[in-house]
Scaffold this motif. Structure first.
Motif, PDB file in Angstrom:
ATOM      1  N   THR A 263      38.612  58.101  73.304  1.00 51.58           N
ATOM      2  CA  THR A 263      39.158  56.747  73.195  1.00 51.58           C
ATOM      3  C   THR A 263      38.941  56.196  71.801  1.00 51.58           C
ATOM      4  O   THR A 263      39.783  55.466  71.289  1.00 51.58           O
ATOM      5  CB  THR A 263      38.495  55.784  74.216  1.00 51.58           C
TER       6      THR A 263
ATOM      7  N   SER B 222      45.733  49.343  84.621  1.00 49.93           N
ATOM      8  CA  SER B 222      45.814  49.873  83.259  1.00 49.93           C
ATOM      9  C   SER B 222      44.425  50.113  82.708  1.00 49.93           C
ATOM     10  O   SER B 222      43.426  49.618  83.245  1.00 49.93           O
ATOM     11  CB  SER B 222      46.560  48.890  82.361  1.00 49.93           C
ATOM     12  N   THR B 223      44.384  50.862  81.651  1.00 51.13           N
ATOM     13  CA  THR B 223      43.108  51.052  80.963  1.00 51.13           C
ATOM     14  C   THR B 223      42.808  49.861  80.069  1.00 51.13           C
ATOM     15  O   THR B 223      41.700  49.700  79.586  1.00 51.13           O
ATOM     16  CB  THR B 223      43.148  52.313  80.077  1.00 51.13           C
ATOM     17  N   GLU B 224      43.806  49.074  79.833  1.00 54.51           N
ATOM     18  CA  GLU B 224      43.625  47.979  78.879  1.00 54.51           C
ATOM     19  C   GLU B 224      44.114  46.692  79.531  1.00 54.51           C
ATOM     20  O   GLU B 224      45.308  46.545  79.816  1.00 54.51           O
ATOM     21  CB  GLU B 224      44.414  48.301  77.604  1.00 54.51           C
TER      22      GLU B 224
ATOM     23  N   THR C 201      48.382  45.816  72.248  1.00 53.47           N
ATOM     24  CA  THR C 201      48.146  45.170  73.529  1.00 53.47           C
ATOM     25  C   THR C 201      48.727  43.756  73.581  1.00 53.47           C
ATOM     26  O   THR C 201      48.742  43.138  74.620  1.00 53.47           O
ATOM     27  CB  THR C 201      46.650  45.094  73.832  1.00 53.47           C
TER      28      THR C 201
ATOM     29  N   HIS D 248      47.035  53.919  75.825  1.00 49.49           N
ATOM     30  CA  HIS D 248      46.637  53.224  77.044  1.00 49.49           C
ATOM     31  C   HIS D 248      47.619  53.593  78.148  1.00 49.49           C
ATOM     32  O   HIS D 248      48.807  53.732  77.915  1.00 49.49           O
ATOM     33  CB  HIS D 248      46.679  51.707  76.847  1.00 49.49           C
TER      34      HIS D 248
END
Lengths: 1283, 191
Positions: free
Chosen positions: A153, A1262-1264, A1141, A1242
């Protein structure tokens, strides 16, 4: 509490800090250890306190003491405490200490996993930086496995500082956890194109390290590196890349041919010595790998040698050293070109620097020829006399022997000379190479029959003067070994001795007993041989006096050996004593036993091939493991073993060699002998066996007995009288002598007539013949090694990293992520279900894919028509297709027309794909080769003249490769006749760009979509209106270019609505803080067509087919064309975003001039980039999708509901896939799951539920978190708007 | 890969040791001692490469060193590193030290070995070259120093006062031991 803190601080003031400790140690020089142990006690008490500051101070001191050699591992737990401090200052102290004393087997490390993970993900960049640095030093297998994902990451971090460190750490992760390599590799590869040069360089560094150990797996990366090499100016990186190529070329000679040009150019152009040197090195590697000659092959070698000469002649010792080092590499394959610089190398032998002298010695080894060997050896010997330091002298000695003995004495013409050299070498004091000299002496004596008598004579002299050799200094050296050889040679070939009795005497007397055991044993044994010889001859001559004398001599002396401590000596001596007594007895009775005695020692000695012993075939029915007799009891066995060791193991290698001699049966021997004789008979150079029985040297040898023996002054001279001096041979041989030279020349001429092929070196007659048979071998055995061994040690981590990286990833190849136990179990079940489902899914997808492909083709042909049309929304399938196109990792699918159901995330392994990668490389290499004449331009120098011939050449080439495209191009041509000139140019670029596609494909970096669109401007998915006025209408669409480039591609289409042509269009788009346009540096590479791998930036602006390049620094984009009424044209720009993002906006303006009007008009623009822009829809398979969901990675959740959705379910889906750039993973009835991946990796997963009552629910994971909420917001508003 | 970085003075006293491969303390000391013996007997005007200290690595490894006034900077590297490149790296390292300590001398290394480690960590990470651009390195180091100062804040004031008092005893004259004039050294640099 506060009070306690103050108190703690006060106490701290009086604690020793690091400075105090250092000062204390300096002040207590005499009692240092006492002082330190006192400090250690203090540290221990400090560590027991609660105050972290005190602990940190203690740990800092410990780190210092560690450097002085004190073990501090006992404080491991305290170090971890300090590492876990929230304060950066203490954390750093902790990590430093850990990196100094922890290692992969440190047990406390298992406590650190979560702490390190926390630090890696810390907000503070330097916290993570410190953790990364520390981890690089002490990472263990467990840590690597658990933290691999976190490191990955960090690869996508917005901070180059962290990306850089994470990339480097990946290497350590791979070493400790090889399973991570395959899943992580695509990401690592992406980093090769990172915008930050530091990250790029780190990625190059890591891949180079990986590739150095397992080069074949990285061959497919060659195009990428080639591109980097020709475009980069970072010397550090260039050095690494060039070194890497040096490792790759042996595997792929074609690559080498391709490299020569750019490397030579670099050699010419660079001013950096380090780069120059590495270039030369790699060119050498290339030249070595290319077996068949290239036309300019010789030129390259000459260039290298010439540059190296400059280095060697430099006053800088470092360059001199490196020059010699590189020269020795050339030497291996092109000795001729190096030999020209013999003077230089010999000069370096006189250098005061030992490293340089050693390097020069290495070179000499290869420069020897028959002509020069004597001179070189003479020089080395004089060096040896002068050299101080036994190490260097030993090195010299070894080199002399190596030089002379290489290739079965290839360069030795006069073996008497060589024997004299060896004898001379015996005088070297304190050498460790006694054994080496001894084995050489024996080798020569056995194999060179002609010189045997001479050798024997010399050996007799050596024995006579043994006390000189084994001087007082002999204790530390192994020079006594030569006596072993001398004794053996004299004994074995006793019939050649001039005076056997004298030799026997010299063997018997003296301090033989002080010699090592195995030498004594040889002495004793050879005394018997000599004795047998003397007796036999004396009996013939009826010299009874002699017999008696010799017998008495032995009987008198042998008892000394009988009482020897060495078992071998003892055994042999007592045996011989008995034989001699028996002989004495016989003689008393008047019996002649000489002949019988001599029979004991007869038999010809044959060299045995080095591996003969191993190759003896096992006879049928022989079981070596079976007991011959009943096994004895355990204790007995042990005793036996011990005894055996005593007896047999003592012998040294050369002795063993003889012991191991394969004893063939009589018939076999006879057979071999016959075979050899037949061979000898047919060999004109072989001295016929008559030499054996009555050896008459066929050369003007110096008679040993002619040399006067003078008295030896022990203390003064180490010269052994009677030894022939070396200088003589140079005169004898006369290779420098003018008179003889002339003679030789004549000979040369006469020889030429008969034998054209003979090289000049061969003209020197060999005076002696060496038996160079490989030696005796058992029947049916071959010398060659039939197995290849990986010579890396078992525990070398690089063994485990020998992994094929070209194969696509399989679904289970993902980095381990943190999961809860239950989730894990669930996932298992699900994936089982998936496994059943997938196969049925594939054919279906194949079909649709084919359809898509057909459609695509159709669209291409309709290109021009469609251009005129207004941009329309497309059915979802096409959108999918476009998304597919944009997915860089699918390029194989696109180009191959092989339907693959999954993308890189799951990438079902298919052989075709693998084939493809190798094909790609082949293609790249072969293409490039035919290109060589054109590409000979320096990769870095840009010749600006836009040369049409070269581009047309490219044109034709692309036609050759892709006939389909060619057809299309033709059509295009026909249609575009009216705008001939412009379009023609366009077309050239078009084909060129396609040509480039080929490369890009092989590259794995996919930019071709861009070019594809140039040729075939597909109606854009989901175009949005950018601006409109009465003259012009501008629409734009965006697409994320995932993968290597991490860019957003914006396609802007200008549609003229005016009745007059519009010209001088100028876009002004200033970068915002988070969004930057990628601009082309002002290189005119594109027009020249020489650059095969233009830098990726040029994709965009150059692409707009213009002569004027946009100024890289300005925000202006000049559009070179003008718009005719009703015409529409488009341009493409690419952007990078730092943060994907959040949504971005970009303001700008367009100015243009309408024909007829004098002033320009302006329209302001607003480019919007909702977060969904940064997503690229990857059609993830269900398996990976569910994997992803159950992995626990998707920590963020969000959802929204639209109670009154006016849209039907398919419409909603279409909106999501087109506007939201998401891809449908699965669709069942009124429910669908969608997936998207952001440019920074992401994941976004959506679940869309549509109920009958127009009730729409979208759940997102989501990862974000920020990305997800922004994305959902955007989707919500768009869906609402449609209402 | 860099296998080890050693800094010791003319008497073989270690001033900084960094091993990127694990050796126990005893072994480390032995390596330092042996390396010192190898390096110290060489004249200043011979080449800066040495092959094979027996303890670190085999034939693949080289010692590359530079000698500055009282200090030896020795890097043990394998064949994947460029020899001249490493020489430059040493130069970068020393110049960075010079910038960070303002006229660096052996005493700085003696008393601030931790800081030297932090600086080194910005150049080399886990045996691989991380950064060679001096301005970038110095920015990073200054940033971290700032961070440290912020954290220390008021609480560290008394401690600092005490150490200031302690430091007054420090004989200033020892500071005279200076590294050679760096600008001149840079001129010799070949890269």
């Amino acid at each position: 509490m506060a009070l306690r803190k103050v108190k703690g601080n006060l106490e701290r003031m009086f604690d020793k800090n690091l400075t105090d400790l250092v000062r204390g140690i300096r002040n207590n020089k005499e009692t240092e250890s006492k002082y330190i142990s006192q400090c250690m006690e203090e540290i221990k008490t400090e560590l027991r306190q609660d105050n972290l500051a005190v602990k940190a101070n203690a740990v800092a001191k410990l780190t210092y003491l560690q450097m002085l050699g004190y073990d501090i591992s006992w404080a491991g737990f305290n170090i971890i405490e300090v590492m876990s401090s929230p304060k950066f200052t203490y954390k750093r102290i902790g990590y430093l200490s850990a990196s100094q004393c922890f290692h992969q087997d440190t047990e406390v490390l298992m406590l650190t996993t979560n702490m390190i993970r926390k630090d890696l993900n810390s907000h503070n960049m330097y916290d993570s930086g410190t953790a990364l640095t520390g981890l690089a030093c002490f990472i263990s297998g467990d840590l690597a496995r658990d933290l691999a994902n976190d490191v990955m990451t960090l690869l996508t971090s917005t901070k180059p500082y962290l990306r850089k460190k994470a990339v480097l750490l990946l290497y350590k992760v791979f070493l400790k956890f090889p399973e991570a390599l395959r899943p992580a590799f695509p990401r690592l590869k992406e980093k090769l194109e990172d915008p930050d040069p530091g990250v790029q360089s780190a990625a190059v560094n890591v891949i180079c390290e990986l590739a150095r150990k397992n080069p074949k797996n990285y061959l497919s990366l060659a195009p990428v590196f080639f591109k980097l090499m020709t475009s980069s100016t970072n010397n550090w990186m260039l050095i690494k890349i060039i070194k890497l190529f040096g490792a790759l070329t042996p595997l792929e000679p074609r690559l080498g041919k391709k490299l020569i040009e750019p490397l030579t150019n670099l050699i010419h152009s660079t001013s950096a010595m380090s780069l120059l040197y590495e270039c030369i090195n790699t060119v050498i590697a290339v030249l070595i790998s290319i077996s068949s000659g290239m036309p300019n092959h010789n030129a390259s070698i000459q260039l290298c040698v010439q540059k190296l000469r400059i280095l060697i002649e430099d006053s800088d010792q470092n360059l001199k050293y490196l020059g010699l080092l590189a020269m020795s590499k050339i030497l291996k394959t092109h000795p001729k070109s190096v030999q020209a610089h013999k003077d230089l190398v010999l000069q370096c032998l006189d250098d005061k620097d030992e490293s340089i002298r050693l390097r020069a010695l290495d070179l000499l080894y290869g420069m020897v020829t028959k002509k020069t060997v004597m001179e070189i050896v003479r020089r080395l010997m004089t060096h040896m006399d002068r050299a101080e330091g036994t190490m260097y002298r030993d090195e010299l000695l070894q080199k002399i022997i190596l030089i002379c003995s290489q290739n079965n004495f290839q360069y030795i013409t006069n073996f008497e000379w060589y024997v004299s050299v060896l004898v001379e070498l015996c005088r070297m004091e304190g050498t460790q190479h006694g054994g080496l000299i001894a084995s050489q002496l024996m080798d020569v004596a056995i194999r060179v029959v002609a010189v045997r008598e001479f050798t024997v004579g010399q050996m007799a002299l050596l024995l006579d003067n043994a006390h000189v050799i084994v001087g007082p200094a002999a204790a530390r050296s192994s020079i006594a070994e030569v006596l072993y050889a001398a004794a053996w040679i004299c004994g074995e070939f006793s019939q050649l001795l001039a005076n056997p009795k004298a030799t026997l005497e010299s063997m018997v007397r003296g301090k033989v007993v002080s010699l090592p055991g195995h030498i004594q044993a040889i002495y004793v044994h050879n005394m018997l041989k000599l004795y047998a010889h003397i007796i036999a001859t004396a009996e013939e001559e009826d010299d009874s006096e002699m017999i008696e004398e010799v017998t008495n001599l032995l009987l008198e002396r042998l008892p000394v050996f009988v009482s020897s401590g060495d078992l071998e000596v003892q055994e042999r001596a007592s045996c011989i004593v008995h034989i001699v007594t028996y002989v004495q007895k016989c003689h008393k009775h008047g019996d002649k036993v000489g002949a019988d005695l001599a029979l004991l020692m007869t038999g010809e000695l044959n060299p045995v091939a080095p591996k003969a012993q191993k190759k003896v075939p096992l006879p049928d029915g022989l079981d070596l493991d079976a007991w011959i007799n009943d096994p004895p009891s355990e204790s007995e066995e042990e005793e036996d073993d011990a005894l055996e060791k005593e007896i047999f193991v003592k012998a040294d290698s050369s002795y063993k060699h003889r012991k191991e001699k394969y004893e063939p049966s009589e018939e076999e021997l006879q057979k071999l002998r016959d075979a050899r004789r037949a061979e000898q008979a047919s060999n004109p150079y072989y001295v016929k066996s008559s030499a054996l029985s009555s050896p008459r040297p066929n050369h003007n040898s110096i008679q040993v007995d002619e040399i006067p023996v003078t008295a030896i002054d022990l203390n003064v001279s180490l010269k052994i009288p009677g030894m022939t001096s070396l200088d003589k041979y140079q005169v004898v041989d006369g290779w420098q002598d003018g008179g003889k030279k002339r003679h030789k020349k004549q000979k040369k001429r006469s020889k030429r007539k008969g034998q054209v092929s003979s090289s000049s070196e061969e003209e020197i007659n060999r005076m002696h013949v060496v038996n160079t048979d490989i030696g005796e071998m058992p029947e049916g055995a071959h010398l060659s090694d039939d197995y290849e061994i990986d010579d890396r040690p078992e525990d070398d981590p690089h063994r485990a990293l020998d992994i094929n990286l070209d194969e696509p990833l399989s679904p289970n190849e993902v980095l381990p992520t943190r999961t809860h136990y239950e989730a894990h179990a669930q996932r298992k079940i699900e994936s089982n279900n998936e496994a059943k489902l997938i196969p049925s899914e594939i054919p279906l997808k194949m079909k649709t894919r084919n359809k898509k492909e057909r459609k695509e083709k159709k669209e291409k042909t309709k290109k021009v028509k469609k251009e005129e049309k207004k941009v329309k929304k497309k059915p979802s399938r096409d959108a999918n297709l476009i998304l597919d196109l944009i997915d860089p990792l699918k390029e194989t699918v696109i180009s191959d027309k092989v339907p693959v159901a999954a993308n890189h995330i799951n990438g079902i392994a298919d052989a075709k794909n693998k084939e493809k990668t190798s094909d790609d490389l082949d293609f790249w290499l072969s293409k490039e080769l035919s290109q060589t004449p054109e590409s000979c331009m320096d990769g870095t120098t840009k010749t600006a003249s836009p040369s049409t011939p070269s581009s047309s050449k490219d044109d034709s080439k692309s036609k050759k490769t892709k006939t389909k495209k060619e057809k299309k191009a033709k059509k295009e041509k026909d249609r575009d006749k009216p705008e001939k000139k412009l379009k023609k140019n366009e077309k050239e670029i078009d084909t060129l760009s396609r040509n480039r596609d080929e490369y890009e494909e092989t590259n794995g970096t996919v930019t071709q979509e861009v070019e594809e669109k140039l040729a075939v401007p597909e109606p854009q998915p989901y175009s949005r209106l950018l601006a409109e006025d009465s003259h012009i209408r501008i629409v734009y669409s965006t697409a994320a270019m995932d993968g290597v480039m991490s860019e957003i591609l914006v396609c802007i289409k200008f549609i003229s609505q005016s009745s007059k042509p519009i010209s001088k269009l100028q876009l002004i788009l200033p970068d915002s803080s988070a969004l930057k346009m990628i601009r082309t540096p002002g290189k005119l590479v594109f027009e020249t067509g020489y650059r095969l791998f233009p830098p990726k930036e040029m994709g965009m602006a150059v692409f707009q087919r213009k002569q004027r390049q946009p100024d890289p620094q300005s925000e202006l984009v000049n559009l070179p064309w003008s718009l005719d009424p009703g015409e529409s044209k488009e341009t493409q720009l690419s952007f990078t975003a730092e943060d994907v993002t959040i949504p971005h906006k970009l303001r700008g303006s367009l100015s243009y001039i309408q024909d007829g009007s004098s002033s320009s008009s302006d329209i302001s623009l607003r480019l919007e980039f909702p977060v969904t822009t940064f997503l690229s829809g990857k059609t993830a398979s269900r398996a990976t999708f569910t994997d992803l969901l159950s992995s626990g990675q998707l920590s963020a959740r969000s959802s929204f509901t639209l109670p009154n959705c006016p849209w039907s379910f398919p419409e909603v889906l279409e909106e999501l896939t087109l506007g939201g750039s998401l891809a449908v993973v699965e669709c069942v009835d009124q429910t669908a799951s969608l997936y998207g991946r952001s440019l920074h990796g992401h994941h976004v997963c959506l679940l869309v539920k549509y109920q009958a009552s127009h009730h729409l629910t979208i759940d997102g994971k989501s990862t974000e978190g920020i990305l997800l909420s922004n994305a959902l917001d955007h989707l919500k508003t768009t869906l609402m708007q449609k209402q | 890969m860099i296998k080890a970085i050693l800094v010791f003075n003319n008497h073989g006293k270690p001033r900084l040791t960094k091993f990127y491969q694990y050796f126990n303390e005893e072994m480390q000391q032995q390596i330092i001692k042996e390396t010192f013996q190898l390096v110290s007997k060489r004249d200043d005007n011979v080449c800066n490469f040495l092959e094979g200290g027996s303890l670190i690595g085999g034939a693949d490894y080289k010692l590359i060193y530079r000698h500055y006034a009282t200090l030896y900077f020795v890097f043990c590297v394998d064949s994947s590193e460029s020899e001249l490149g490493i020489l430059d790296l040493i130069q970068v390292f020393v110049e960075t030290l010079d910038k960070c300590f303002e006229n660096v001398c052996e005493l700085d290394l003696i008393f601030h070995v931790d800081k030297v480690h932090y600086i080194l960590n910005e150049l080399v990470m886990g045996g691989m070259v991380l950064e060679t651009n001096m301005t970038e390195i110095i920015t990073r180091i200054e940033d971290q120093n700032k961070l440290e100062k912020q954290e220390a804040g008021l609480a560290a004031a008394p401690a600092r006062a005490v150490s200031a008092v302690k430091n007054m005893n420090l004989p200033q004259q020892i500071k005279d031991i200076k590294l050679p004039d760096l600008p001149a050294a840079i001129k010799d640099l070949k890269f």
